[in-house]
Design an enzyme around this catalytic site. Sequence first.
Site, mmCIF file in Angstrom:
data_model
loop_
_atom_site.group_PDB
_atom_site.id
_atom_site.type_symbol
_atom_site.label_atom_id
_atom_site.label_comp_id
_atom_site.label_asym_id
_atom_site.label_seq_id
_atom_site.Cartn_x
_atom_site.Cartn_y
_atom_site.Cartn_z
ATOM 1 N N ASN A 5 0.963 -1.170 -0.052
ATOM 2 C CA ASN A 5 -0.002 -0.126 -0.085
ATOM 3 C C ASN A 5 0.898 1.197 -0.056
ATOM 4 O OD1 ASN A 5 0.510 1.076 3.017
ATOM 5 N ND2 ASN A 5 -0.171 -1.185 3.252
ATOM 6 N N ASP A 40 -4.007 -6.786 5.385
ATOM 7 C CA ASP A 40 -4.867 -7.371 5.959
ATOM 8 C C ASP A 40 -4.949 -8.895 5.621
ATOM 9 O OD1 ASP A 40 -6.051 -5.453 7.934
ATOM 10 O OD2 ASP A 40 -7.413 -4.797 6.274
ATOM 11 N N LYS A 95 9.043 -16.199 -10.770
ATOM 12 C CA LYS A 95 8.134 -15.204 -11.391
ATOM 13 C C LYS A 95 7.156 -16.034 -11.961
ATOM 14 C CE LYS A 95 8.109 -11.576 -14.603
ATOM 15 N NZ LYS A 95 8.884 -11.024 -15.658
ATOM 16 N N PRO A 144 -2.145 -12.120 10.808
ATOM 17 C CA PRO A 144 -2.485 -11.951 12.000
ATOM 18 C C PRO A 144 -2.820 -10.382 12.423
ATOM 19 C CG PRO A 144 -0.444 -12.614 11.766
ATOM 20 C CD PRO A 144 -0.755 -12.606 10.446
ATOM 21 N N ILE A 147 -1.659 -7.594 14.630
ATOM 22 C CA ILE A 147 -0.348 -7.445 15.359
ATOM 23 C C ILE A 147 -1.013 -6.627 16.619
ATOM 24 C CG2 ILE A 147 1.779 -6.524 15.876
ATOM 25 C CD1 ILE A 147 2.095 -6.924 12.622
ATOM 26 N N PHE A 157 -3.828 3.191 15.356
ATOM 27 C CA PHE A 157 -4.309 4.098 14.292
ATOM 28 C C PHE A 157 -5.550 3.475 13.650
ATOM 29 C CE2 PHE A 157 -1.785 7.595 13.527
ATOM 30 C CZ PHE A 157 -0.999 7.835 14.538
ATOM 31 N N LYS A 214 -13.435 0.461 15.979
ATOM 32 C CA LYS A 214 -11.986 -0.122 15.621
ATOM 33 C C LYS A 214 -11.388 -0.200 17.271
ATOM 34 C CE LYS A 214 -10.479 -0.372 11.654
ATOM 35 N NZ LYS A 214 -9.717 0.141 10.376
ATOM 36 N N LYS A 271 -10.331 -3.746 18.897
ATOM 37 C CA LYS A 271 -8.977 -4.180 19.380
ATOM 38 C C LYS A 271 -8.588 -3.868 20.712
ATOM 39 C CE LYS A 271 -7.754 -3.532 14.378
ATOM 40 N NZ LYS A 271 -6.741 -3.847 13.608
HETATM 41 O O1 PMT Z 1 2.991 6.134 6.610
HETATM 42 P P1 PMT Z 1 2.457 7.506 6.104
HETATM 43 O O2 PMT Z 1 2.316 7.637 4.742
HETATM 44 O O3 PMT Z 1 2.849 8.591 7.026
HETATM 45 O O4 PMT Z 1 0.618 7.338 6.359
HETATM 46 C C1 PMT Z 1 0.288 7.317 7.652
HETATM 47 C C2 PMT Z 1 -1.173 6.273 7.967
HETATM 48 C C3 PMT Z 1 -2.136 6.754 7.137
HETATM 49 C C4 PMT Z 1 -0.503 4.844 7.472
HETATM 50 C C5 PMT Z 1 -1.263 6.250 9.540
HETATM 51 O O5 PMT Z 1 -1.540 7.451 10.052
HETATM 52 C C6 PMT Z 1 -2.140 5.036 9.820
HETATM 53 O O6 PMT Z 1 -3.479 5.354 9.554
HETATM 54 N N1 PMT Z 1 -1.817 3.961 10.070
HETATM 55 C C7 PMT Z 1 -2.879 2.839 10.292
HETATM 56 C C8 PMT Z 1 -3.255 2.105 8.856
HETATM 57 C C9 PMT Z 1 -4.193 0.919 8.888
HETATM 58 O O7 PMT Z 1 -3.537 0.125 8.461
HETATM 59 O O8 PMT Z 1 -5.020 1.030 9.704
HETATM 60 P P2 PMT Z 1 -6.359 -0.048 9.801
HETATM 61 O O9 PMT Z 1 -7.345 0.552 10.073
HETATM 62 O O10 PMT Z 1 -6.290 -1.072 8.792
HETATM 63 O O11 PMT Z 1 -5.708 -0.855 11.264
HETATM 64 C C10 PMT Z 1 -5.902 -0.572 12.505
HETATM 65 C C11 PMT Z 1 -4.887 -0.775 13.484
HETATM 66 O O12 PMT Z 1 -4.646 -1.924 13.629
HETATM 67 C C12 PMT Z 1 -3.473 0.109 12.939
HETATM 68 O O13 PMT Z 1 -2.967 0.540 14.332
HETATM 69 C C13 PMT Z 1 -2.876 -0.988 12.442
HETATM 70 O O14 PMT Z 1 -1.367 -0.801 12.465
HETATM 71 C C14 PMT Z 1 -3.112 -2.220 13.241
HETATM 72 N N2 PMT Z 1 -2.939 -3.688 12.628
HETATM 73 C C15 PMT Z 1 -3.863 -3.581 11.287
HETATM 74 C C16 PMT Z 1 -3.799 -4.814 10.630
HETATM 75 C C17 PMT Z 1 -2.936 -5.859 11.085
HETATM 76 N N3 PMT Z 1 -2.881 -7.033 10.521
HETATM 77 N N4 PMT Z 1 -2.314 -5.882 12.125
HETATM 78 C C18 PMT Z 1 -2.370 -4.439 12.769
HETATM 79 O O15 PMT Z 1 -1.651 -4.269 13.844
#
Ligand code: PMT
Length: 401
Positions: free
Chosen positions: A212, A281, A291, A307, A309, A325, A339, A343
């Site tokens: 991404n 995800d 390839k 998973p 995290i 986040f 969320k 979480k």
């Molecule tokens: O890196 P930049 O270009 O500066 O951009 C910053 C950002 C937009 C990436 C950042 O500010 C941000 O929003 N990060 C979280 C992005 C995200 O994947 O959000 P989510 O809604 O999918 O996940 C929610 C939370 O679970 C996040 O804290 C994520 O780190 C965590 N997560 C999600 C999926 C996973 N498999 N494991 C996780 O730990």
Amino acid sequence: MRGIMEQAQQKRIVLGITGGIAAYKAAELARLLVKQGIYVQVAMTEAATHFITPATLQALTGHPVLIDQWQDDKGMAHIQSSRIADAIVIAPATADFIAKLANGLADDLLSTLCLARDCPLLVAPAMNKQMWANAATQRNAQQLLADGVVLLGPVSGVQACGEEGMGRMLEAEQLAQDIVATLQPKYLAGRSVLITAGPTYEAIDAVRGITNRSSGKMGYAIAQAAREMGAQVTLVSGPSAVARPHGVLVVDVTSAAEMFDAVKQYVADADIFIGVAAVADYRVAQPSEQKIKKSDAKLTLELIPNPDILAYVAALPDAPFCVGFAAESENLHEYAEQKRRAKKVPLLAANLAQQAIGADDNELVLFDDAGEYRLPRADKLTLARALLRHAAMLYQKGNEQ
Ligand code: PMT
């Protein structure tokens, strides 16, 4: 909103420049400090003016440069400047100036100012490798450390004389980070902070993958801000081109599985965990080692969930204080609160994915048990500091209960 974004009173530093070739780097240092909102008063030795002109420093800082002890009408420049300073920084510091400091000499404006100070003194040595290695210089450097002076560098590298070795001044960017760190309130002193940042990359085959547009900027800014506040910081980072924050342990990973492993390795020592990474995800169930060859047939990829995290860390029996986040493209408030509850994290920072990802600026809404707080648009380092002030306050409260 409560005053999370409120800035402390403007910080003031005296930037002392002594006579070495690295003096040219002091111009960039002054510029970077001014950019961070710091009031910079430059003081130069007479020798320094042979390497860089006071006019350059005056133009960059907006204030006349102090050189001569007797130039101030009231003859008290040394006392006045050190009285108002939050720190004095000598960059570059020559062997001669270090010797003066170590022996408490005060025979020009800058050395007098250092002796008359009541604030931290930071010294960035810059000299030829033999001068640095000389027993007298080493003795003087040890004396400065014993006197509570902070030495920033030197480092090893190519020198102006063409030789290579120890004695090169730290780069302006790194010095600016160290100076700003010194000036920050130490809300996280003695704490260990673990951060994930950047994207993950899930292989499809030997050369292709799913990823991404996360740049790592937000997570790296949080790592820098945490370090400024006195924390010991570990940053588990997916592929990112952002410059590594100085003084932070960076653990490079590629896939979500690698990120998960690294987090599991470091989480036991963490007091605070902040999940900023945009973790994929899903990953490909069976990535091809070779390839995949192009053909006219349809190609179907089977994706399986990665998973979570953050949810894993938050559910640990002795979990650190967790900050999540949420990057949403719509219904920010509703989805973010959902969320946070799903979480089970005490604090969550939500942002609009389309505005936040890859950008230098961002806007955040913080959600905690007491409500929500908007952090208006600002550069990511400013937001990181505000977020951490809030997290440190909640962490502290939690420990007091
Ligand atoms: O890196 P930049 O270009 O500066 O951009 C910053 C950002 C937009 C990436 C950042 O500010 C941000 O929003 N990060 C979280 C992005 C995200 O994947 O959000 P989510 O809604 O999918 O996940 C929610 C939370 O679970 C996040 O804290 C994520 O780190 C965590 N997560 C999600 C999926 C996973 N498999 N494991 C996780 O730990």
